[in-house]
Write a protein that holds these residues in place. Structure first.
Motif, PDB file in Angstrom:
ATOM      1  N   ASP A  93      -6.457   6.889   0.197  1.00 37.24           N
ATOM      2  CA  ASP A  93      -5.704   5.790   0.789  1.00 37.24           C
ATOM      3  C   ASP A  93      -6.748   4.903   1.454  1.00 37.24           C
ATOM      4  N   LYS A 128      -4.423  -6.466   4.489  1.00 36.73           N
ATOM      5  CA  LYS A 128      -4.891  -6.072   5.821  1.00 36.73           C
ATOM      6  C   LYS A 128      -6.076  -6.969   6.173  1.00 36.73           C
ATOM      7  N   HIS A 160      -1.236   8.144   6.932  1.00 36.73           N
ATOM      8  CA  HIS A 160      -0.195   7.153   6.646  1.00 36.73           C
ATOM      9  C   HIS A 160       0.786   7.678   5.604  1.00 36.73           C
ATOM     10  N   ARG A 165      -7.905   0.273   4.348  1.00 34.88           N
ATOM     11  CA  ARG A 165      -9.016  -0.460   4.990  1.00 34.88           C
ATOM     12  C   ARG A 165     -10.361   0.040   4.479  1.00 34.88           C
ATOM     13  N   GLY A 186       0.812  -1.205   0.000  1.00 34.26           N
ATOM     14  CA  GLY A 186       0.000   0.000   0.000  1.00 34.26           C
ATOM     15  C   GLY A 186       0.847   1.257   0.000  1.00 34.26           C
ATOM     16  N   THR A 187       2.033   1.153   0.566  1.00 36.00           N
ATOM     17  CA  THR A 187       2.961   2.278   0.477  1.00 36.00           C
ATOM     18  C   THR A 187       3.283   2.539  -0.993  1.00 36.00           C
TER      19      THR A 187
END
Ligand SMILES: *Cc1c(COP(=O)(O)O)cnc(C)c1O
Length: 337
Positions: A168, A199, A83, A171, A58-59
């Motif tokens: 982002d 996740k 984040h 979740r 995800g980064t």
């Protein structure tokens, strides 16, 4: 061990592993991995977006999105706890040469008014505001969810001022399940969306970046430059397809488990403020006869792992490797403290 440290600690279920073992694979840098192609078109279809790109993390999906949306010297607007700013190693500066305008949000959520007030005027002294990034659910907000009406107001401000809007959504599926919303709503509203499969959805590796075809074509080039072009990664994509088909609705169980644990915490004299539990994350204050670190240590003696996220706060995250009976064990252990 019952591991509440993060929803990233899950291991593939036997049926997910089976699906992975059956995957048809090819070289994805050549565009020839059928499982990755299937996952990308499936995800794009779910969100009603044109195209998708499978990435290792995800980064990486966030950082690629920021890189493609901006030029060096531009400014990215986001919440101060996001984040992309706090936990991606300074990547906005390192990868994209951009500055960041941080907003003091409410449990990780910012408002349209705050966004409007953060857009720089057309003045050569100022960095050019080009991108707004939201996080839903907001991790450091304790899994808080946006009100979709507020997102629409932010989108309106972005459109009026020629800014792009990125989500982002590490979740996002937790938010969709908790608020009874649809992926299409989000696909219609955001220019680009990042979702994590590793996740709550329980795959070993992988995130997806969604956006228009021209954007994803550029993103694919940036992924290669960032070193994220993978080869026979269809084994991982197969886990993603399995997760999107089988692990979305069950997130409601994690949310229920979080509520059950929070209800017990609420009754204890050494527990202070508990952030509203909206999804699968519980962030709570430990005070009086127990400090946060002491609470974590006591729980560890009972084989329950969690983090102190500050000297006074502990975080617990529910996920698909935590069963109802493990939640009962945890509730019993807390009751004995
Ligand atoms: C976990 C997470 C990411 C991505 O993290 P990776 O470990 O790089 O996959 C992005 N945003 C949020 C809010 C997260 O919680």
């Amino acid at each position: 061990m019952i591991d509440f440290r993060s929803d990233t600690v899950t291991r593939p279920t036997p049926t997910m592993l089976d699906a992975m073992m059956q995957a048809k694979v090819g070289d994805d840098v050549f565009g020839e991995d059928p499982s990755i192609n299937q996952l990308e078109s499936m995800a794009a279809g779910m969100f009603g977006m044109q195209a998708a790109l499978f990435c290792p993390s995800g980064t990486m999906t966030n950082q690629i999105a920021i890189k493609v949306h901006t030029q060096p010297g531009d400014e990215v607007i986001c919440d101060k706890m996001s984040h992309i700013y706090q936990y991606e190693g300074g990547g906005i500066a390192f990868n994209s040469g951009c500055s960041v305008r941080l907003i003091e949000g409410d449990r990780g959520r910012i408002t349209a008014e705050q966004v409007l007030a953060s857009i720089n005027p057309d003045d050569i002294h100022k960095p050019v505001s080009t991108l707004v990034s939201l996080e839903n659910t907001a991790n450091r907000g304790g899994g808080s969810c946006y009100d979709f009406e507020e997102i629409k107001r932010i989108k309106h401000i972005c459109s009026e001022n020629n800014l792009k809007l990125h989500l982002d959504g590490a979740r996002l599926f937790n938010a969709l399940v908790a608020k009874n919303e649809t992926p299409q709503q989000y696909g219609e509203t955001f220019d680009t969306i990042s979702i994590c499969l590793s996740k709550g959805l329980g795959t070993p590796v992988g995130s997806i970046l969604l956006g228009p075809t021209a954007f994803i074509n550029k993103a694919r080039r940036v992924r290669k430059v960032f070193g994220g072009g993978m080869r026979q990664a269809g084994f991982l994509a197969a886990a993603g397809i399995f997760a999107l088909n089988n692990h979305v609705a069950r997130l409601a169980e994690d949310h229920l488990h979080a509520q059950q644990i929070a209800a017990v915490l609420q009754q204890k004299d050494f527990i202070g403020e508990i952030l509203p539990v909206e999804t699968n994350i519980i962030i709570f204050e430990v005070k009086g006869r127990l400090a946060a670190a002491a609470f974590v240590a006591k729980m560890k003696e009972q084989n329950m792992l969690m983090f102190a996220v500050s000297p006074t706060q502990v975080r617990m995250v529910l996920h698909l490797d935590i069963t109802a009976s493990m939640v009962q064990q945890t509730v019993d252990a807390i009751n004995l403290l």
